[in-house]
Design a protein around this motif. Structure first.
Motif, PDB file in Angstrom:
ATOM      1  N   PRO A  18       8.864  16.784  -9.232  1.00  0.00           N
ATOM      2  CA  PRO A  18      10.022  17.684  -9.191  1.00  0.00           C
ATOM      3  C   PRO A  18      11.359  16.940  -9.192  1.00  0.00           C
ATOM      4  N   SER A  19      11.405  15.776  -8.535  1.00  0.00           N
ATOM      5  CA  SER A  19      12.683  15.057  -8.446  1.00  0.00           C
ATOM      6  C   SER A  19      13.176  14.600  -9.814  1.00  0.00           C
ATOM      7  N   GLU A  20      12.297  14.637 -10.805  1.00  0.00           N
ATOM      8  CA  GLU A  20      12.711  14.193 -12.138  1.00  0.00           C
ATOM      9  C   GLU A  20      13.247  15.341 -12.990  1.00  0.00           C
ATOM     10  N   LEU A  21      13.259  16.562 -12.412  1.00  0.00           N
ATOM     11  CA  LEU A  21      13.620  17.733 -13.214  1.00  0.00           C
ATOM     12  C   LEU A  21      15.006  18.253 -12.878  1.00  0.00           C
ATOM     13  N   SER A  22      15.587  18.979 -13.835  1.00  0.00           N
ATOM     14  CA  SER A  22      16.882  19.614 -13.591  1.00  0.00           C
ATOM     15  C   SER A  22      16.659  20.899 -12.794  1.00  0.00           C
ATOM     16  N   GLY A  23      17.760  21.456 -12.283  1.00  0.00           N
ATOM     17  CA  GLY A  23      17.667  22.662 -11.468  1.00  0.00           C
ATOM     18  C   GLY A  23      16.988  23.822 -12.187  1.00  0.00           C
ATOM     19  N   PRO A  25       7.552  17.834  -3.105  1.00  0.00           N
ATOM     20  CA  PRO A  25       7.972  16.621  -3.815  1.00  0.00           C
ATOM     21  C   PRO A  25       6.831  15.640  -4.087  1.00  0.00           C
ATOM     22  N   TRP A  26       5.753  15.740  -3.296  1.00  0.00           N
ATOM     23  CA  TRP A  26       4.643  14.804  -3.484  1.00  0.00           C
ATOM     24  C   TRP A  26       3.622  15.309  -4.496  1.00  0.00           C
ATOM     25  N   ARG A  27       3.867  16.489  -5.059  1.00  0.00           N
ATOM     26  CA  ARG A  27       2.956  17.009  -6.071  1.00  0.00           C
ATOM     27  C   ARG A  27       3.638  17.002  -7.421  1.00  0.00           C
ATOM     28  N   THR A  28       2.875  16.723  -8.451  1.00  0.00           N
ATOM     29  CA  THR A  28       3.419  16.801  -9.802  1.00  0.00           C
ATOM     30  C   THR A  28       3.627  18.271 -10.151  1.00  0.00           C
ATOM     31  N   VAL A  29       4.313  18.504 -11.260  1.00  0.00           N
ATOM     32  CA  VAL A  29       4.555  19.870 -11.727  1.00  0.00           C
ATOM     33  C   VAL A  29       3.244  20.650 -11.772  1.00  0.00           C
ATOM     34  N   GLU A  30       2.252  20.036 -12.390  1.00  0.00           N
ATOM     35  CA  GLU A  30       0.942  20.666 -12.547  1.00  0.00           C
ATOM     36  C   GLU A  30       0.329  21.016 -11.192  1.00  0.00           C
ATOM     37  N   VAL A  74       9.436  26.017 -12.962  1.00  0.00           N
ATOM     38  CA  VAL A  74       8.172  25.578 -12.359  1.00  0.00           C
ATOM     39  C   VAL A  74       7.836  26.478 -11.173  1.00  0.00           C
ATOM     40  N   SER A  75       8.858  26.747 -10.368  1.00  0.00           N
ATOM     41  CA  SER A  75       8.659  27.614  -9.214  1.00  0.00           C
ATOM     42  C   SER A  75       8.195  29.001  -9.648  1.00  0.00           C
ATOM     43  N   PHE A  76       8.769  29.476 -10.749  1.00  0.00           N
ATOM     44  CA  PHE A  76       8.367  30.792 -11.285  1.00  0.00           C
ATOM     45  C   PHE A  76       6.919  30.756 -11.777  1.00  0.00           C
ATOM     46  N   ALA A  77       6.572  29.670 -12.428  1.00  0.00           N
ATOM     47  CA  ALA A  77       5.199  29.532 -12.922  1.00  0.00           C
ATOM     48  C   ALA A  77       4.216  29.544 -11.749  1.00  0.00           C
ATOM     49  N   ARG A  78       4.605  28.874 -10.673  1.00  0.00           N
ATOM     50  CA  ARG A  78       3.745  28.870  -9.486  1.00  0.00           C
ATOM     51  C   ARG A  78       3.586  30.297  -8.955  1.00  0.00           C
ATOM     52  N   THR A  79       4.690  31.054  -8.968  1.00  0.00           N
ATOM     53  CA  THR A  79       4.636  32.440  -8.507  1.00  0.00           C
ATOM     54  C   THR A  79       3.693  33.257  -9.371  1.00  0.00           C
ATOM     55  N   ALA A  87       0.843  -1.204   0.000  1.00  0.00           N
ATOM     56  CA  ALA A  87       0.000   0.000   0.000  1.00  0.00           C
ATOM     57  C   ALA A  87       0.875   1.250   0.000  1.00  0.00           C
ATOM     58  N   GLU A  88       1.951   1.210   0.759  1.00  0.00           N
ATOM     59  CA  GLU A  88       2.867   2.352   0.842  1.00  0.00           C
ATOM     60  C   GLU A  88       3.436   2.680  -0.537  1.00  0.00           C
ATOM     61  N   LYS A  89       3.862   1.637  -1.248  1.00  0.00           N
ATOM     62  CA  LYS A  89       4.432   1.863  -2.589  1.00  0.00           C
ATOM     63  C   LYS A  89       3.411   2.478  -3.530  1.00  0.00           C
ATOM     64  N   LYS A  90       2.146   2.059  -3.345  1.00  0.00           N
ATOM     65  CA  LYS A  90       1.080   2.577  -4.219  1.00  0.00           C
ATOM     66  C   LYS A  90       0.793   4.047  -3.900  1.00  0.00           C
ATOM     67  N   ILE A  91       0.890   4.399  -2.633  1.00  0.00           N
ATOM     68  CA  ILE A  91       0.485   5.744  -2.211  1.00  0.00           C
ATOM     69  C   ILE A  91       1.632   6.739  -2.311  1.00  0.00           C
ATOM     70  N   ILE A  92       2.811   6.344  -1.862  1.00  0.00           N
ATOM     71  CA  ILE A  92       3.953   7.264  -1.911  1.00  0.00           C
ATOM     72  C   ILE A  92       4.703   7.045  -3.212  1.00  0.00           C
ATOM     73  N   THR A  93       4.275   7.782  -4.222  1.00  0.00           N
ATOM     74  CA  THR A  93       4.839   7.554  -5.549  1.00  0.00           C
ATOM     75  C   THR A  93       6.020   8.472  -5.823  1.00  0.00           C
ATOM     76  N   TRP A  94       6.160   9.515  -5.000  1.00  0.00           N
ATOM     77  CA  TRP A  94       7.256  10.450  -5.236  1.00  0.00           C
ATOM     78  C   TRP A  94       8.514   9.955  -4.534  1.00  0.00           C
ATOM     79  N   ARG A  95       9.657  10.418  -5.014  1.00  0.00           N
ATOM     80  CA  ARG A  95      10.921  10.061  -4.370  1.00  0.00           C
ATOM     81  C   ARG A  95      11.160  11.004  -3.223  1.00  0.00           C
ATOM     82  N   LYS A  96      11.658  10.436  -2.124  1.00  0.00           N
ATOM     83  CA  LYS A  96      11.934  11.279  -0.969  1.00  0.00           C
ATOM     84  C   LYS A  96      13.125  12.181  -1.278  1.00  0.00           C
TER      85      LYS A  96
END
Ligand SMILES: Nc1ncnc2c1ncn2[C@@H]1O[C@H](COP(=O)(O)OP(=O)(O)O)[C@@H](O)[C@H]1O
Ligand SMILES: [Mg+2]
Lengths: 247, 252
Positions: B129-134, B86-91, B140-145, A236-245
């Motif tokens: 965000p972790s998939e993007l370059s600096g 980090p838990w939110r997509t770019v959008e 993205v941060s500017f777009a949010r602003t 469940a954790e893998k399904k929910i936490i999809t982002w990298r820490k």
């Protein structure tokens, strides 16, 4: 699979050595061999799977559920109120050093053989670690992110929902994964101390009959059950936490 | 005036000294103003005051003539670290300001789409965000602003963590963005060249702690600008002058 190979080898190695020593001692009431335990597990499958496993899992899951709810509430309360945090946090941390197993008999004394004494033991073992771990998760929220939200006009509940909960989510899963084995142990100990069913109770009964393999069989079952629950939670954790820490 | 500091005095409660005393300065609507000064002199604190994260002990800050305590969503703040969730997509990151303003779904989606196109990020909406370059993350941060909808953008050393070439690229990109949108930008930096290249006006924090004025320097260059403009003798001269100034302060 390749990643698990070394640990698998170690496990098999230990079992082999165990089997060897058990064969040398040749007294199942002192040290049953892994094979003898498996055979006994099979022979006892009816009472174990139909009566005692459900009883223990019932206590475990009920206790765990109450612990999670109460632990979350306490963590949220401490996050909301600094006074509460200052009053409770040190007490909770200190209470972790109290050996729960030593005071468990008291609960059995109070609640008798009813399910609540056993549930209380599991709650006592898991409630505080859950509260602390989740609270630490809330506290690891980055202040800069909180301030950014404030500049965007966020309310207190916005900050809680959109920042604190996602930040603490990994902690929440760690807390539950840690609490599962603890609550299983708690339930088994409580059953050992006083019960009419459950794997702990069954193991104790086998003990009085000097049935070594019979003592171990429910314990093996207990471990496997705990591992299965942890595996489900990890999934469940893998399904929910999809982002990298990120750091 | 877009922004005015009137007689503002401020001291962090934990500090024994005042950071600014009776500070006066203003920013015209639609301009690009850089604030430059040695690190630790209180540049970010200025933004904290404008954002209302800190309250001045005395004096008043106004935006378009209205005290900020009476306003909402008057400034879009872009922090030094991109602070993308980090838990939110770019959008989802970009939509955060609108989400907090309780905008309806359709409006959110449309604005998001438009801004992604504007900042040149189409196609990465669903990435984390972790998939993007600096450089991408800063965009993205500017777009949010931008989606705060505010007319004034506060950018706090947004490119300082980027490598040299990405930084140059981002500076040109930002200038292009600004020329298109006609918003007021306040830009904090400690990089003299960056300040000269981007700004219409540079404010120098001229005296460290407590300071009561910002030294104003208008950059004699027209827009659109080119990097080669930095090679003009008067700009080189200005650059030397600024470096000397900042250096002296740093030593003191
Ligand atoms: N939130 C804060 N609380 C207390 N003191 C602060 C805070 N932020 C900054 N300061 C103090 O103010 C000084 C200047 O900070 P800052 O405005 O961030 O400078 P700059 O952005 O120019 O580098 C710092 O050296 C620090 O001592
Ligand atoms: Mg700063």
């Amino acid at each position: 699979m390749k990643r698990h190979l070394p640990s698998l080898c170690v496990t098999v190695g230990i079992l082999l050595v165990w089997q060897l020593i058990a064969l040398l001692i040749d007294a199942a009431y002192i040290l049953p061999s892994p094979l003898q335990i498996l055979v006994r597990l099979w022979e006892l499958k009816e009472p174990l799977f139909c009566v005692h496993l459900p009883a223990t899992m019932g206590v475990t899951i009920l206790g765990l559920f109450i612990s999670v709810v109460l632990g979350l509430l306490l963590a949220i309360a401490m996050d909301r109120s600094e006074a509460l945090e200052r009053a409770l946090y040190p007490v909770i941390v200190a209470s972790q050093t109290i050996p729960t197993t030593a005071i468990a008999p008291l609960f059995i004394l109070w609640f008798g053989y009813s399910i609540w004494g056993k549930v209380l033991v599991t709650i006592l073992m898991t409630f505080f670690p859950i509260a602390i771990t989740v609270f630490d998760g809330f506290r690891s929220t980055k202040r800069e992110m909180e301030e950014l939200l404030l500049t965007l006009g966020a309310s207190k509940s916005d900050i809680f929902l959109k920042l604190k909960i996602p930040t603490a989510l990994p902690n929440f899963f760690s807390a539950i994964k840690m609490a599962v084995p603890l609550s299983v142990i708690g339930a088994a100990i409580a059953e050992w101390l006083g019960a009419q069913q459950g794997l702990g109770y069954f193991s104790k009964r086998m003990m009085t009959q000097l049935d070594g393999a019979g003592v171990f069989a429910p314990i093996v079952l207990l471990s496997v059950a705990a591992m299965a629950v942890v595996a489900i939670i990890s999934f469940a954790e893998k399904k929910i936490i999809t982002w990298r820490k990120e750091l | 005036m877009m922004l005015e500091f009137q007689d503002v005095s401020f001291r962090y409660p934990s500090d024994s000294y005042s950071m600014m005393e009776h500070l006066h300065f203003s920013v015209e609507e639609g301009s690009f103003v850089s604030i430059i000064g040695p690190s630790g002199c209180g540049k970010s604190t200025l933004f904290r005051l404008i954002n209302g994260l800190e309250q001045p002990q005395s004096g008043q800050i106004t935006v378009k003539g209205v005290p900020i305590s009476k306003l909402k969503s008057y400034a879009g703040f872009m922090p030094q670290k991109d602070l993308l969730f980090p838990w939110r997509t770019v959008e989802e990151n970009i939509c955060l300001p609108m989400e907090l303003q309780k905008a309806d779904r359709a409006a959110k989606e449309e604005a998001c789409k438009k801004v992604l196109q504007q900042v040149g990020l189409t196609g990465i909406e669903k990435k984390y965000p972790s998939e993007l370059s600096g450089g991408m993350r800063q965009r993205v941060s500017f777009a949010r602003t931008l989606l705060t909808g505010a007319d004034m953008l506060l950018l706090d050393e947004p490119f300082s963590a980027l490598d040299f070439f990405t930084r140059i690229e981002m500076q040109e990109w930002l200038l292009h963005q600004w020329e298109q949108m006609k918003k007021t930008i306040l830009f904090i930096t400690h990089d003299v060249e960056e300040a000269l290249f981007l700004s219409k006006t540079v404010y120098v924090i001229s005296k460290p702690c407590p300071f009561s004025s910002l030294e104003r320097i208008d950059i004699p260059l027209a827009y659109p600008r080119d990097r080669s403009a930095l090679e003009q003798p008067e700009i080189i001269h200005l650059k030397e002058e600024l470096i000397q100034k900042l250096r002296k302060e740093a030593v003191e």
